[in-house]
Scaffold this motif. Sequence first.
Motif, PDB file in Angstrom:
ATOM      1  N   GLY A  74      -1.909   4.082  12.246  1.00  0.00           N
ATOM      2  CA  GLY A  74      -2.983   4.978  11.817  1.00  0.00           C
ATOM      3  C   GLY A  74      -2.517   6.308  11.278  1.00  0.00           C
ATOM      4  N   LYS A  75      -1.198   6.536  11.238  1.00  0.00           N
ATOM      5  CA  LYS A  75      -0.703   7.832  10.780  1.00  0.00           C
ATOM      6  C   LYS A  75      -0.536   7.912   9.262  1.00  0.00           C
ATOM      7  CE  LYS A  75      -0.450   9.690  14.823  1.00  0.00           C
ATOM      8  NZ  LYS A  75      -1.134   8.618  15.559  1.00  0.00           N
ATOM      9  N   CYS A  76      -0.454   6.780   8.581  1.00  0.00           N
ATOM     10  CA  CYS A  76      -0.331   6.795   7.121  1.00  0.00           C
ATOM     11  C   CYS A  76      -1.695   7.081   6.494  1.00  0.00           C
ATOM     12  CB  CYS A  76       0.204   5.461   6.610  1.00  0.00           C
ATOM     13  SG  CYS A  76       0.226   5.339   4.788  1.00  0.00           S
ATOM     14  N   PRO A  77      -1.810   8.149   5.678  1.00  0.00           N
ATOM     15  CA  PRO A  77      -3.119   8.472   5.082  1.00  0.00           C
ATOM     16  C   PRO A  77      -3.613   7.400   4.116  1.00  0.00           C
ATOM     17  CG  PRO A  77      -1.391   9.851   4.153  1.00  0.00           C
ATOM     18  CD  PRO A  77      -0.771   9.119   5.293  1.00  0.00           C
ATOM     19  N   PHE A  78      -2.703   6.559   3.667  1.00  0.00           N
ATOM     20  CA  PHE A  78      -3.079   5.505   2.722  1.00  0.00           C
ATOM     21  C   PHE A  78      -3.219   4.134   3.390  1.00  0.00           C
ATOM     22  CE2 PHE A  78      -0.593   8.778   0.535  1.00  0.00           C
ATOM     23  CZ  PHE A  78      -1.578   9.279  -0.306  1.00  0.00           C
ATOM     24  N   ASP A  81      14.386   4.243  -1.139  1.00  0.00           N
ATOM     25  CA  ASP A  81      14.084   3.847  -2.523  1.00  0.00           C
ATOM     26  C   ASP A  81      12.584   3.794  -2.772  1.00  0.00           C
ATOM     27  OD1 ASP A  81      16.810   3.605  -3.059  1.00  0.00           O
ATOM     28  OD2 ASP A  81      16.850   1.483  -2.458  1.00  0.00           O
ATOM     29  N   GLY A  82      11.895   4.814  -2.222  1.00  0.00           N
ATOM     30  CA  GLY A  82      10.470   4.935  -2.489  1.00  0.00           C
ATOM     31  C   GLY A  82       9.576   4.024  -1.669  1.00  0.00           C
ATOM     32  N   LYS A  83      10.105   3.329  -0.689  1.00  0.00           N
ATOM     33  CA  LYS A  83       9.290   2.458   0.137  1.00  0.00           C
ATOM     34  C   LYS A  83       9.645   2.650   1.625  1.00  0.00           C
ATOM     35  CE  LYS A  83       6.716   0.268  -2.871  1.00  0.00           C
ATOM     36  NZ  LYS A  83       5.243   0.377  -2.835  1.00  0.00           N
ATOM     37  N   LEU A  84       8.597   2.553   2.464  1.00  0.00           N
ATOM     38  CA  LEU A  84       8.810   2.667   3.901  1.00  0.00           C
ATOM     39  C   LEU A  84       9.437   1.394   4.448  1.00  0.00           C
ATOM     40  CD1 LEU A  84       8.301   4.224   6.604  1.00  0.00           C
ATOM     41  CD2 LEU A  84       6.099   3.024   6.721  1.00  0.00           C
ATOM     42  N   ILE A  85      10.461   1.558   5.274  1.00  0.00           N
ATOM     43  CA  ILE A  85      11.113   0.435   5.966  1.00  0.00           C
ATOM     44  C   ILE A  85      11.039   0.701   7.465  1.00  0.00           C
ATOM     45  CG2 ILE A  85      13.310  -0.750   6.375  1.00  0.00           C
ATOM     46  CD1 ILE A  85      14.101  -0.030   3.515  1.00  0.00           C
ATOM     47  N   ILE A 142       0.823  -1.213   0.000  1.00  0.00           N
ATOM     48  CA  ILE A 142       0.000   0.000   0.000  1.00  0.00           C
ATOM     49  C   ILE A 142       0.854   1.258   0.000  1.00  0.00           C
ATOM     50  CG2 ILE A 142      -1.734   1.263   1.343  1.00  0.00           C
ATOM     51  CD1 ILE A 142      -2.829  -1.368   2.291  1.00  0.00           C
ATOM     52  N   CYS A 143       2.097   1.138   0.537  1.00  0.00           N
ATOM     53  CA  CYS A 143       2.985   2.293   0.666  1.00  0.00           C
ATOM     54  C   CYS A 143       3.210   2.964  -0.697  1.00  0.00           C
ATOM     55  CB  CYS A 143       4.315   1.854   1.255  1.00  0.00           C
ATOM     56  SG  CYS A 143       5.525   3.189   1.361  1.00  0.00           S
ATOM     57  N   ARG A 144       3.086   4.292  -0.738  1.00  0.00           N
ATOM     58  CA  ARG A 144       3.274   5.063  -1.979  1.00  0.00           C
ATOM     59  C   ARG A 144       4.607   5.807  -2.005  1.00  0.00           C
ATOM     60  NH1 ARG A 144      -2.684   7.550  -3.546  1.00  0.00           N
ATOM     61  NH2 ARG A 144      -3.854   5.592  -3.278  1.00  0.00           N
ATOM     62  N   GLY A 145       5.418   5.603  -0.973  1.00  0.00           N
ATOM     63  CA  GLY A 145       6.735   6.233  -0.969  1.00  0.00           C
ATOM     64  C   GLY A 145       6.675   7.738  -0.991  1.00  0.00           C
ATOM     65  N   CYS A 146       5.791   8.310  -0.180  1.00  0.00           N
ATOM     66  CA  CYS A 146       5.594   9.758  -0.176  1.00  0.00           C
ATOM     67  C   CYS A 146       6.892  10.486   0.155  1.00  0.00           C
ATOM     68  CB  CYS A 146       4.524  10.145   0.835  1.00  0.00           C
ATOM     69  SG  CYS A 146       2.921   9.369   0.529  1.00  0.00           S
ATOM     70  N   GLY A 147       7.053  11.659  -0.444  1.00  0.00           N
ATOM     71  CA  GLY A 147       8.247  12.447  -0.170  1.00  0.00           C
ATOM     72  C   GLY A 147       8.310  12.880   1.282  1.00  0.00           C
ATOM     73  N   LYS A 148       7.158  13.157   1.884  1.00  0.00           N
ATOM     74  CA  LYS A 148       7.103  13.479   3.317  1.00  0.00           C
ATOM     75  C   LYS A 148       6.228  12.413   3.977  1.00  0.00           C
ATOM     76  CE  LYS A 148       6.081  17.168   6.617  1.00  0.00           C
ATOM     77  NZ  LYS A 148       7.381  17.032   7.281  1.00  0.00           N
TER      78      LYS A 148
END
Length: 869
Positions: free
Chosen positions: A765-769, A747-751, A725-731
């Motif tokens: 719950g903090k990720c809008p996506f 590299d565009g993915k949350l770790i 689901i992660c979109r690799g947001c800039g912020k």
Amino acid sequence: MNLLVIGGVAAGTKVAAKAKRVMPDAKVTIVTKGKDISYAGCGLPYYVGELIEGKDQLIVNTPAKFSALTGALVQTEREVTRLDVKEKKAVVRNLRTGGEEIYTYDACVIASGASSIVPPFTGVNLPGVFTMRTPDDAIESREYLKANQVKKAVVVGGGFIGLEVAENLLAQGVSVTVMDMAPQIMPGFDPEMADYAVRHLAKKGIRVLTSTKLEGITGTLKAEGVQTDKGHLPADMVILSIGIRPNTGFLQDTGIEMFKGTILVDEKLRTNVPDVYAAGDCAMVTNRLTGARQWSPMGSSANMEGRTLALALNGEEVSYPGVLGTGVVKLPGLNGGRTGLTEEAAKAAGYDVETVLSVTDDKAHYYPDSSFFAVKLIADRKSRRLLGLQVLGPGAVDKMTDIAVMAITFGGTLEQMTSLDLAYAPPFSTAIHPFTAAVQILLNKMNGVMDSFTPAEYMAGAADDYRIIDVNPAGPTIPGVTYVDLTAVDAQVLANPRGEIPGLGKDEKLLLVCAKGKRAYLLQNRMKHYGYTNTRVLEGSSFFNVIRTGNAAGQVTVSPEEITRVKALGCLHNKGTDNFNVRVITRNGKVTAEENRRIADAAARYGSGDVVMTTRLTMEIVGVPYDKLDELRDFLAEGGLETGGTGSKVRPVVSCKGTTCQYGQLDSYALSEKIHERFYHGYHEVKLPHKFKIAVGGCPNNCVKPDLNDFGIVGQRIPSYNVDICRGCGKCQVEDICPMEAARVVDGKLIIDKEKCNNCGRCVGKCPFKAVDDGIYGYKVYIGGRWGKKTAHGKALSKVFTGEEEVLAVLEKAILLFREQGKTGERFADTVNRIGFAEVEAQLLGDEILSRKDEIIGAQLHLKGGATC
């Protein structure tokens, strides 16, 4: 003969069985109101405590088995409503059918027993309120205890059954208060003996409130407390052990002579009505010493009366000589036995009374588990015969009591008792038997060889104008008084021109006090030889008595032994004063408004008026004088509060606010209360190598320092991350919120770095996506932490637990491991380091140690312990 027996427990079944043996052709019928016969009424408290495991063990004989064994007919669930002594018949209601039945007789034995007294107060019929008279009482109370997870109980009545119930409830982890409207517990014992038992029970964790009247049971759907004339006692369970009343209401119009409901009988167990007899708890016999009427509702007496009566019915020349009031009682760590007359009863009967209190070894002092007997003898100066004995001790008090029974029964003189050829071997007795030793001390007193004050006289102030002399064998132990070394007396006197012990005038009033009384007597003997005229030995000395001395400032000076004793009750000595700070257990700092008012009132009445919080969130009442400690503890107990939290034991648990905090992952208060009841109360009697502290933190913020306690629990929320689901947001919102910098976008993915993540749950719950939209709640456990002189950070177990009961099981295993494998004086951190963390973790994650729980708890380990505060 057609013999009708009304009642089928002790006396009734005994007379029926013996009658069939001596009169095989007799028709013997038992009618009894209950559905059970011949049950173990005296064993009921031990079923509650699970020492007796099965219900069937409470039933000595079933009706069918009894009939087959004896030939007597047993009719259960039959209530006698009327006895027609002219027509010789009993009118009986069949409780199963409601019909009426008639039973005729040639001879009728009334053995209807007695029932528990239930006062007509509000709430006595609420669920959670029990008596303790029949098997059903014990069975129902045990089931209620388990089903309702009872934490606090009040036992109303300080007699033998009440105290035995209290012991068994304590063994089940229940906080117990015993209350009685009488000025003392243990009827049949003299007040000073009962007072010693009260002090002992307090040390074991049972609160005792005397001169306290029951006014009602509080609660709506179930029992929630006891209302007394001194305040309210919270309780989840109430046992009414107030006393018993003979079941004789159906005899009112028979002309049978009775006194307060008991049936008066002669030495043949005959009533004043022809062919009607009585035995057991409904009958009043006589005292075999005084000949006066005495009610002695005991299973032992009932059986003997039943046997005698059966023989008398067969025409044999037998008689029942009466009772001595013999009884024994088991308390936690202390047993009590008595027989014969108390000091007060002996004086009332007109005897010329002399008593003595002796403290002796109960077996060879060098033999493992040797302990003591505190023996009170009551005798008649004129006849030199023994009138009574009372004995307290952890061991075989029944042995001492039974010897006294024989001595009193056969009228031996004290002189004859000094040479009894009693059994001796180190595991069983001392070379001079404890009974013989007590008799010899009494004779010394009667013959003027020893001059002494009894504990009762000392309690009454007889020694107030005497100067206390410390004669303890280990050196000075009583602060503020003169110490005399017994072994140096002869040399000191010979070296003194006036022939005196330095500093002690020969006409001065001197009270000689040692550990148990022997050395004080030896010193008195030497002092008499050197011309001292006014010395007294304190019987039982500092072992049995609470020693209070006046110092130069007129204050109370407390002995080191007393400081240690009251410290175990949560009363901490303020050095250089005679005042104490008293710790009030507050279940993690949480008290009700009513409890808070009670603590404040206690501080104002008995202390300096100040209340302070400890780091363990207990409350301390400051500046309580020593002589007010008992009053303070009684006052707190009346409000359902207890003192304690000291010693080499599980200490009161501490926790943070939990879910009332924005970071809380678990209800710390609820979990800490479970731990408090299960392990602080439940393990109250379990001695450990040292103190064992527990902390519960609601999140990894560690506000209550779980990793600096012997056992720490930390609330967890393990984030569930969906990388798809992660979109690799800039912020990244998750990266920004993470306090541990465990989350980052690469590299565009949350770790999420699991090595850095402390499972605080802040990111959930903090990720809008909704990439991190869930988390598993759990518990991290730290072991081996401590703070103080030697600080140690605990180490976390590798597993994060997801079930509360799983965590509680690990905690129990940690306590058991510490008890079994820890060395006396070392903290749990030292045990973990010595054994190795990996080995300890393996044991805590396995179940083997729990399988040995009873063995570990029952072992004689860490009797002294290492905690100093």
